[in-house]
Write a protein that holds these residues in place. Structure first.
Motif, PDB file in Angstrom:
ATOM      1  N   PHE A 380       8.431  10.914   8.122  1.00 46.76           N
ATOM      2  CA  PHE A 380       7.493  10.877   7.006  1.00 46.76           C
ATOM      3  C   PHE A 380       7.321   9.451   6.492  1.00 46.76           C
ATOM      4  N   ARG A 381       8.457   8.786   6.320  1.00 44.34           N
ATOM      5  CA  ARG A 381       8.441   7.391   5.848  1.00 44.34           C
ATOM      6  C   ARG A 381       7.588   6.547   6.777  1.00 44.34           C
ATOM      7  N   ASP A 382       7.800   6.783   8.075  1.00 43.29           N
ATOM      8  CA  ASP A 382       7.082   6.036   9.086  1.00 43.29           C
ATOM      9  C   ASP A 382       5.570   6.253   8.975  1.00 43.29           C
ATOM     10  N   ARG A 383       5.183   7.520   8.768  1.00 42.38           N
ATOM     11  CA  ARG A 383       3.754   7.835   8.664  1.00 42.38           C
ATOM     12  C   ARG A 383       3.151   7.167   7.430  1.00 42.38           C
ATOM     13  N   VAL A 384       3.911   7.209   6.313  1.00 41.72           N
ATOM     14  CA  VAL A 384       3.393   6.601   5.087  1.00 41.72           C
ATOM     15  C   VAL A 384       3.261   5.090   5.303  1.00 41.72           C
ATOM     16  N   GLU A 385       4.268   4.521   5.956  1.00 46.41           N
ATOM     17  CA  GLU A 385       4.240   3.078   6.229  1.00 46.41           C
ATOM     18  C   GLU A 385       2.995   2.733   7.051  1.00 46.41           C
ATOM     19  N   GLN A 386       2.706   3.560   8.045  1.00 50.27           N
ATOM     20  CA  GLN A 386       1.512   3.337   8.879  1.00 50.27           C
ATOM     21  C   GLN A 386       0.248   3.383   8.033  1.00 50.27           C
ATOM     22  N   ALA A 387       0.203   4.357   7.121  1.00 50.08           N
ATOM     23  CA  ALA A 387      -0.988   4.485   6.265  1.00 50.08           C
ATOM     24  C   ALA A 387      -1.121   3.261   5.370  1.00 50.08           C
ATOM     25  N   VAL A 388       0.033   2.746   4.916  1.00 49.52           N
ATOM     26  CA  VAL A 388       0.010   1.559   4.053  1.00 49.52           C
ATOM     27  C   VAL A 388      -0.560   0.374   4.832  1.00 49.52           C
ATOM     28  N   LEU A 389      -0.166   0.282   6.109  1.00 49.73           N
ATOM     29  CA  LEU A 389      -0.597  -0.867   6.912  1.00 49.73           C
ATOM     30  C   LEU A 389      -1.946  -0.640   7.598  1.00 49.73           C
ATOM     31  N   ASP A 390      -2.513   0.557   7.404  1.00 45.10           N
ATOM     32  CA  ASP A 390      -3.764   0.899   8.077  1.00 45.10           C
ATOM     33  C   ASP A 390      -4.853  -0.114   7.729  1.00 45.10           C
ATOM     34  N   PRO A 391      -5.412  -0.785   8.733  1.00 47.90           N
ATOM     35  CA  PRO A 391      -6.397  -1.823   8.424  1.00 47.90           C
ATOM     36  C   PRO A 391      -7.698  -1.261   7.830  1.00 47.90           C
ATOM     37  N   SER A 392      -7.948   0.055   8.006  1.00 47.89           N
ATOM     38  CA  SER A 392      -9.195   0.591   7.452  1.00 47.89           C
ATOM     39  C   SER A 392      -9.102   0.742   5.930  1.00 47.89           C
ATOM     40  N   ARG A 393      -7.889   0.598   5.409  1.00 48.19           N
ATOM     41  CA  ARG A 393      -7.670   0.569   3.956  1.00 48.19           C
ATOM     42  C   ARG A 393      -8.255   1.773   3.240  1.00 48.19           C
ATOM     43  N   ALA A 397      -2.837  10.018  -0.150  1.00 46.20           N
ATOM     44  CA  ALA A 397      -2.002  10.515  -1.242  1.00 46.20           C
ATOM     45  C   ALA A 397      -0.657  10.981  -0.721  1.00 46.20           C
ATOM     46  N   VAL A 398       0.371  10.749  -1.523  1.00 47.05           N
ATOM     47  CA  VAL A 398       1.689  11.275  -1.206  1.00 47.05           C
ATOM     48  C   VAL A 398       2.042  12.321  -2.265  1.00 47.05           C
ATOM     49  N   LEU A 399       2.356  13.534  -1.790  1.00 44.07           N
ATOM     50  CA  LEU A 399       2.731  14.613  -2.713  1.00 44.07           C
ATOM     51  C   LEU A 399       4.229  14.856  -2.582  1.00 44.07           C
ATOM     52  N   PHE A 400       4.914  14.845  -3.679  1.00 43.52           N
ATOM     53  CA  PHE A 400       6.346  15.146  -3.675  1.00 43.52           C
ATOM     54  C   PHE A 400       6.505  16.536  -4.288  1.00 43.52           C
ATOM     55  N   ILE A 401       7.132  17.422  -3.526  1.00 42.22           N
ATOM     56  CA  ILE A 401       7.222  18.821  -3.970  1.00 42.22           C
ATOM     57  C   ILE A 401       8.681  19.239  -4.080  1.00 42.22           C
ATOM     58  N   ASP A 402       9.056  19.759  -5.231  1.00 37.39           N
ATOM     59  CA  ASP A 402      10.425  20.260  -5.396  1.00 37.39           C
ATOM     60  C   ASP A 402      10.324  21.698  -5.897  1.00 37.39           C
ATOM     61  N   LEU A 403      11.148  22.562  -5.304  1.00 41.62           N
ATOM     62  CA  LEU A 403      11.084  23.971  -5.709  1.00 41.62           C
ATOM     63  C   LEU A 403      11.839  24.143  -7.026  1.00 41.62           C
ATOM     64  N   ASP A 404      11.261  24.930  -7.903  1.00 41.48           N
ATOM     65  CA  ASP A 404      11.882  25.125  -9.220  1.00 41.48           C
ATOM     66  C   ASP A 404      13.039  26.118  -9.118  1.00 41.48           C
ATOM     67  N   ASP A 405      14.185  25.718  -9.666  1.00 43.90           N
ATOM     68  CA  ASP A 405      15.373  26.591  -9.738  1.00 43.90           C
ATOM     69  C   ASP A 405      15.745  27.208  -8.390  1.00 43.90           C
ATOM     70  N   SER A 486       7.195  22.254  -8.256  1.00 45.77           N
ATOM     71  CA  SER A 486       6.732  21.197  -9.156  1.00 45.77           C
ATOM     72  C   SER A 486       6.262  20.071  -8.255  1.00 45.77           C
ATOM     73  N   ILE A 487       5.044  19.590  -8.523  1.00 46.75           N
ATOM     74  CA  ILE A 487       4.449  18.634  -7.580  1.00 46.75           C
ATOM     75  C   ILE A 487       4.075  17.336  -8.274  1.00 46.75           C
ATOM     76  N   GLY A 488       4.460  16.238  -7.663  1.00 43.65           N
ATOM     77  CA  GLY A 488       4.074  14.914  -8.164  1.00 43.65           C
ATOM     78  C   GLY A 488       3.167  14.260  -7.141  1.00 43.65           C
ATOM     79  N   ILE A 489       2.134  13.583  -7.643  1.00 41.57           N
ATOM     80  CA  ILE A 489       1.194  12.923  -6.718  1.00 41.57           C
ATOM     81  C   ILE A 489       1.197  11.422  -6.967  1.00 41.57           C
ATOM     82  N   ALA A 490       1.274  10.649  -5.897  1.00 40.63           N
ATOM     83  CA  ALA A 490       1.089   9.201  -6.010  1.00 40.63           C
ATOM     84  C   ALA A 490       0.010   8.809  -5.019  1.00 40.63           C
ATOM     85  N   MET A 491      -0.945   8.025  -5.482  1.00 42.22           N
ATOM     86  CA  MET A 491      -2.037   7.608  -4.598  1.00 42.22           C
ATOM     87  C   MET A 491      -1.672   6.272  -3.963  1.00 42.22           C
ATOM     88  N   GLY A 492      -2.001   6.162  -2.692  1.00 42.60           N
ATOM     89  CA  GLY A 492      -1.724   4.904  -1.992  1.00 42.60           C
ATOM     90  C   GLY A 492      -3.006   4.304  -1.483  1.00 42.60           C
TER      91      GLY A 492
END
Ligand code: C2E
Ligand code: MG
Ligand code: MG
Length: 796
Positions: A380-393, A397-405, A486-492
């Motif tokens: 996953f880290r690798d894919r995000v890194e690729q998206a960060v370096l993607d020349p098409s700019r 979005a990265v969604l972080f999901i944690d199950l409640d309780d 519970s979901i957190g979103i960060a845009m890249g």
């Protein structure tokens, strides 16, 4: 008038010489068979050399057999043989054999060209015989009748071509001739050749011309034997040399034939000279169909497209080349070795599909989560890194999901059910995204998704879709389980130079914020969250220091009897006496302490301090001799194995009687921790300590807890009290709880009693105890001591 001499068809012979002639011709043909085998496996220059060697040795053999065949004849007139004609016959015999060899060797040449070569061989054979006869010098003219002579010509050419044709068939069918077949074939062809020669003489008419002088040379054995022996020697030598070499070759070929790798050998001019059975199978054609053809034509297009360029390059550079490729026809993987030799190139294809698939499996395992089959953190880290370096700019979005309780599910139903739930939910996540997106399980109950080329609105939509998809219960272990995320979103954005870790941690913070706001929701990262987290981090460092520096203090608030005002017990409430920020209420640091585990040392200090202080007051003030103290316990403390020991230790150290200690446990902290907690609480209860259920009415299954745990006091939550003054319905509810408590023989304390009317109403409803600002606010030890000194009485 000269008379014509006709030989009888069976004219007389020197039998020994006739047999010698037949033997020599048979031996020549046998040698030719051996040499043909050699020629077919030779490459380039070697092939040309062996063709020439075969033509020379076998041609010599054929000539000598015909020569001795002539000498074996007993003619009615003396004769000699002309040397020039004999040399001509020798040359023609060599040419005939060379043509024969070519006819057999050029298997893949166009049929009409081969036909011509066959014909040429037949003609050369005829010409050889003809020159042989022409070399006969005797006191007579030799004449032929047209019909019989042309018949004879056709027979000679036909026999030669038929012999070749038989051999050719054998080569085409790839059948190795057995030794007996070789001998039979050679003897048959040898006999036929000499018989035809004798027949040729038999049909001749001799017209004696005595005028012609004849220099009679020695005919017969004296000339035939040395020639015959010499030629035998030469033929034998050639056959032995080649057979020896061939034996080694057969041995090597049998090895390569048995090799599990495909082997192709071709000449520098790209003519295939050898393929082993595996290569045949790979290409789907027989060796006979392949050998002799241009390699890039013979092998399938898909193979030549891949092999050609590297094979030619390594051949011209004389370098061993090694590379891997996937054969599109079968999907198999091959390791290819191209080995150039002086006159040819060998290409070995080693099937490495098994190794490749194992490698692929290992690679997959190292990048995927075994339970859900989703990408793991590394991938996953690798894919995000690729998206960060993607020349098409593009935005992503990265969604972080944690199950409640989720812990509750594991604790109450077991890990197997937990695992089933995780894998079902993992599959649901996949259904919520498009094919190019990455769904991963980071570990435990944490998932992350990367959405490519999306706007914030689209990412939010996906997140809501996930919440909706999770609303459907999961069937696991025979029960329906529902877990919200519970979901957190960060845009890249590529140009913002966020790195993968930063994005992931931003999404994590947003997720954390979603949890803090009541779970089962989506939050979008904003820098404010970072500041909040930062300050929490600072706070936790400071809290750790504060515990050690003794900055914790206890305030006390009495629980009083609503009718008499006597004190049931004092509840100890912790505060942080911050050197700069002043007194910090527990709501600001207890949750953090619970999360960081600092609650354990804090709780230990609280119980010790509360017991010590209470015991001191008991001794100091006669009216407070039976004063009891209440201490709050958090969920984290309840699970701590040393809890019972800590509490008993505090009692022992202070000298406070267990009956004078009340432990308050909130409903929510009982959720999901039944066995350990139950064990602790029962142990303390039997030691004589009282247990109170705190904030009663805020949890979900309060009544169930009342039955299961040994509580003797219920503390009704303050919201309960505040609302019950308003409506009759709430009053009725309160009345019901009070009835229930009486039935269970449990004392009831109403929390948060702020006004006298509330106190009066509670008293009317039959509630015996209350706690709240209406009586006393939580007080530091000094002011509390003043109240006790003034004669505050305890309930006895
Ligand atoms: P709690 O155990 O329910 O404690 C009662 C809370 O109600 C106290 O807040 C108290 O100051 C407040 N209170 C008392 N009378 C009134 C009133 O008339 N009106 C209103 N609105 N509030 C009233 P506090 O001291 O801020 O404590 C909050 C919570 O922090 C406690 O709730 C308890 O759960 C936790 N806590 C406090 N001390 C400790 C401790 O030493 N250990 C643990 N684990 N938790 C503690
Ligand atoms: Mg309490
Ligand atoms: Mg409470």
């Amino acid at each position: 008038m000269p008379s014509i001499l006709r030989l009888p068809i069976w004219f007389s012979h020197h039998p020994g010489l006739l047999i010698l002639a037949i033997t020599l011709l048979a031996a020549s043909i046998a040698t030719l068979l051996v040499l043909i085998d050699r020629i077919l496996v030779a490459v380039g220059m070697a092939r040309r050399f062996w063709r020439t060697a075969a033509a020379l040795t076998v041609g010599l053999g054929v000539w000598s057999a015909l020569y001795i065949g002539l000498l074996s004849m007993r003619l009615p007139l003396p004769f000699s043989l002309n040397l020039s004609y004999q040399l001509g016959a020798l040359a023609l015999a060599v040419l005939a054999v060379y043509c024969g060899v070519m006819a057999l060797d050029l298997i893949h040449t166009r049929p009409w060209v081969r036909g011509m070569i066959f014909l040429l061989t037949g003609l050369a054979a005829v010409a050889t015989h003809w020159l042989m006869f022409s070399s006969v010098e005797m006191p007579a003219n030799i004449r032929y009748r047209a019909v019989s002579f042309s018949t004879w010509l056709v027979l000679v050419a036909g026999a030669t071509i038929a012999g070749l044709w038989l051999l050719d068939r054998r080569l085409r069918l790839r059948r190795d001739l057995a030794p007996t077949m070789r001998i039979l074939f050679s003897v048959a062809m040898g006999s036929a050749g000499i018989a035809l020669q004798q027949a040729g003489m038999g049909i001749a008419e001799l017209v004696p011309t005595p005028a012609r002088p004849v220099s009679v040379i020695d005919q017969g054995y004296m000339a035939a034997i040395p020639v015959g022996l010499t030629v035998f020697g030469i033929l034998g030598l050639a056959a032995i040399t080649v057979s020896n070499e061939r034996r080694i070759e057969v041995f090597i070929t049998s090895l390569t034939d048995r090799s599990p790798d495909a082997l192709f050998v071709f000449s520098r001019t790209h003519i295939l000279t050898y393929v082993n059975p595996i290569a045949e199978r790979l290409v789907g054609q027989t060796k006979a169909a392949l050998v002799g053809r241009p390699v890039w034509e013979a092998v399938p297009e898909a193979l030549s497209a891949i092999l050609r360029e590297p094979a030619e390059r390594s051949a011209t550079e004389n370098d061993l080349a090694c590379f891997e490729f996937c054969y599109p026809v079968s999907g198999a993987w091959y390791e290819v070795y191209v080995q150039p030799w002086p006159d040819s190139v060998a290409v070995v294809l080693k099937d490495v599909s098994v190794r490749k698939s194992l490698e692929e499996q290992v690679r997959h395992q190292s990048l995927h989560d075994p339970l859900t089959g989703l990408a793991n953190r590394t991938l996953f880290r690798d894919r995000v890194e690729q998206a960060v370096l993607d020349p098409s700019r593009r935005e992503f979005a990265v969604l972080f999901i944690d199950l409640d309780d989720f812990k509750l599910i594991n604790d109450s139903y077991g890990h197997q059910v937990g695992d089933e739930v995780l894998s079902t939910l993992g599959a649901r996540l996949l259904d919520c995204v498009r094919t190019g997106d990455t769904v991963s399980r980071l570990g435990g109950d944490e998932f992350a998704i990367m959405l490519r080329s999306v706007s914030l609105a689209e990412a939010t939509e996906v997140a809501e879709r996930i919440i909706e998809a999770f609303g459907e219960p999961v069937r696991a272990g025979g029960r329906d389980v529902t877990v919200s995320p519970s979901i957190g979103i960060a845009m890249g954005e590529a140009d913002r130079a966020d790195n993968a870790d930063e994005l992931l941690s931003n999404a994590d913070m947003a997720m954390y914020d979603a949890k803090a706001r009541g779970k089962a929701q989506v939050r979008i990262y904003d820098p404010e969250m970072y500041r909040a987290v930062r300050s929490r981090l600072d706070l936790s460092t400071e809290l750790r220091r504060a515990v050690q520096a003794g900055e914790m203090v206890l305030h006390y608030q009495p629980v009083v009897a609503l009718d008499t005002g006597h004190v049931l017990y004092l509840e100890a409430l912790v505060r942080w006496d911050h050197p700069e920020r002043g007194v910090i209420p527990p709501s600001e640091f207890i949750p953090l302490a619970e999360e960081t585990g600092l609650i354990v040392p804090i709780g230990k200090w609280v119980v010790n301090e509360a017991c010590r202080q209470t015991r001191l007051w008991q001794k100091e003030f006669p009216t407070a001799a039976t004063l009891a103290v209440g201490v709050n316990l958090s969920a984290g403390e309840l699970e701590e194995p040393a809890l019972a020991a800590t509490v008993k230790g505090a009692l022992a150290a202070s000298g406070l009687a267990p009956a004078h200690l009340v432990l308050e446990v909130t409903e929510s902290s009982l959720l999901g921790h039944t066995t350990t907690v139950l064990h602790h609480l029962e142990s303390l209860r039997s030691h004589g300590v009282s247990l109170a259920i705190d904030d009663f009415g805020t949890g979900y299954s309060s009544l169930a807890y009342l039955r299961r745990f040994p509580f003797s006091i219920i503390k009704l939550d303050k919201t309960f009290v505040a609302e019950s003054t308003a409506s009759d319905r709430d009053k009725a509810l309160l009345g019901g709880v009070l009835d229930l408590a009486r039935g269970l023989n449990v004392e009831v304390v109403a929390e948060g009693v702020e006004r006298h009317d509330q106190a009066r109403m509670l008293q009317e409803l039959g509630c015996p105890f209350g706690q709240g600002y209406c009586f006393t606010r939580p007080l530091p030890p000094g002011p509390m001591a003043d109240l006790l000194r003034k004669g505050m009485r305890t309930v006895t």
